[in-house]
Scaffold this active site. Sequence first.
Site, short mmCIF file in Angstrom:
data_model
loop_
_atom_site.label_atom_id
_atom_site.label_comp_id
_atom_site.label_asym_id
_atom_site.label_seq_id
_atom_site.Cartn_x
_atom_site.Cartn_y
_atom_site.Cartn_z
N HIS A 182 -8.00 -4.87 -0.86
CA HIS A 182 -6.86 -4.13 -0.32
C HIS A 182 -6.54 -4.58 1.11
CE1 HIS A 182 -4.04 -0.82 -0.53
NE2 HIS A 182 -4.30 -0.61 0.74
N SER B 168 0.83 -1.20 0.00
CA SER B 168 0.00 0.00 0.00
C SER B 168 0.88 1.27 0.00
CB SER B 168 -0.96 -0.07 1.19
OG SER B 168 -1.95 0.92 1.11
N ASP C 171 -9.96 -3.62 -5.34
CA ASP C 171 -9.07 -2.66 -4.68
C ASP C 171 -9.01 -1.40 -5.53
OD1 ASP C 171 -7.03 -1.27 -3.40
OD2 ASP C 171 -5.46 -2.74 -3.85
#
Length: 322
Positions: free
Chosen positions: A292, A108, A262
Amino acid sequence: KLFIKDLLFENVPVRIYQPKVPPASQRRGVMFFHGGGWVFGSLETHEKLCRSIARESESVVVSVGYRLAPEHKYPAAHEDCLNATIHFLKNTERYGVDPARIIVCGDSAGGNLAAAVSQTLAGRSDLPKLRAQILIYPGLQALDFSLPSYQQNRAVPPLFRERAAFYVLQYLNGNALNLEEVLEGSHIPIDIKLNYRKWVSPDHIPEKFKVRGYKPHVLLDCTTEIYETVKRFCEPNLCPLLAEDAIVHQLPESFILTCEYDVLRDDGLLYKKRLEDNGVRVTWCHLEDGFHGIVNLFSSDWSSFSSGKRGLDNIVNFLKSL
């Protein structure tokens, strides 16, 4: 099975994970940057993931506790990750690590930091070259929050479309005052957007990823005042997808993990294309049923997902191939 120790690299807190098994030769080293939107996350939140990577790939893993926004704005996190990595590159023998096998890795926001560190080091002739970069559902641009994955997955937890824009603004400015403009795309002048369309555009997303409720977005212009507050979104250290080809073609072998559900999926797909267009070898792992944050949930106490474990297995296998 691991020695775990907290240290400081250039005043940046790190946690180092070293396998106890005596190595046959020097080990590979993994610099790990945690996710959390540059605002959350810590050495603790990614402890299990780092242990697993170290144990299963028999690598030395260095997890970096970089400074967080909004108290510490861009480029604080990037500087901390870069300085810790340079320190490690210069001191590999202390940890029994092969200087030719150092990998940067992150999930991320940590994937963003890994990509940015990799680019910053690409031209350095005074340091060992990075062996690879591992980008796990990275966020790589803040020009277009209307790409197909942002539209399709705008309300898929845990990372809603609005939160993704909120976090990157927190990192940039320490506030989210221009959130509406960023979401609607009226934060970057049209001429600049058109200039970057060669890299950031739904046209470069394979058609099969657009079938699920995607509507082309009208380009909006922006006021000078708004652009002044966010113009650093055009800096590759913040948005690595915007780096020039001269940098991108020097990047090391890459592993990119994306998830279907995501908002950041298309950032990963666009970067994969850029790397491949520049002759960089890419291993791509797409979790069709993934969302995610799933890789960090592979062994959560309250929920675990088989595709998160599959993602982790792919990462470990990639590391073992280096």
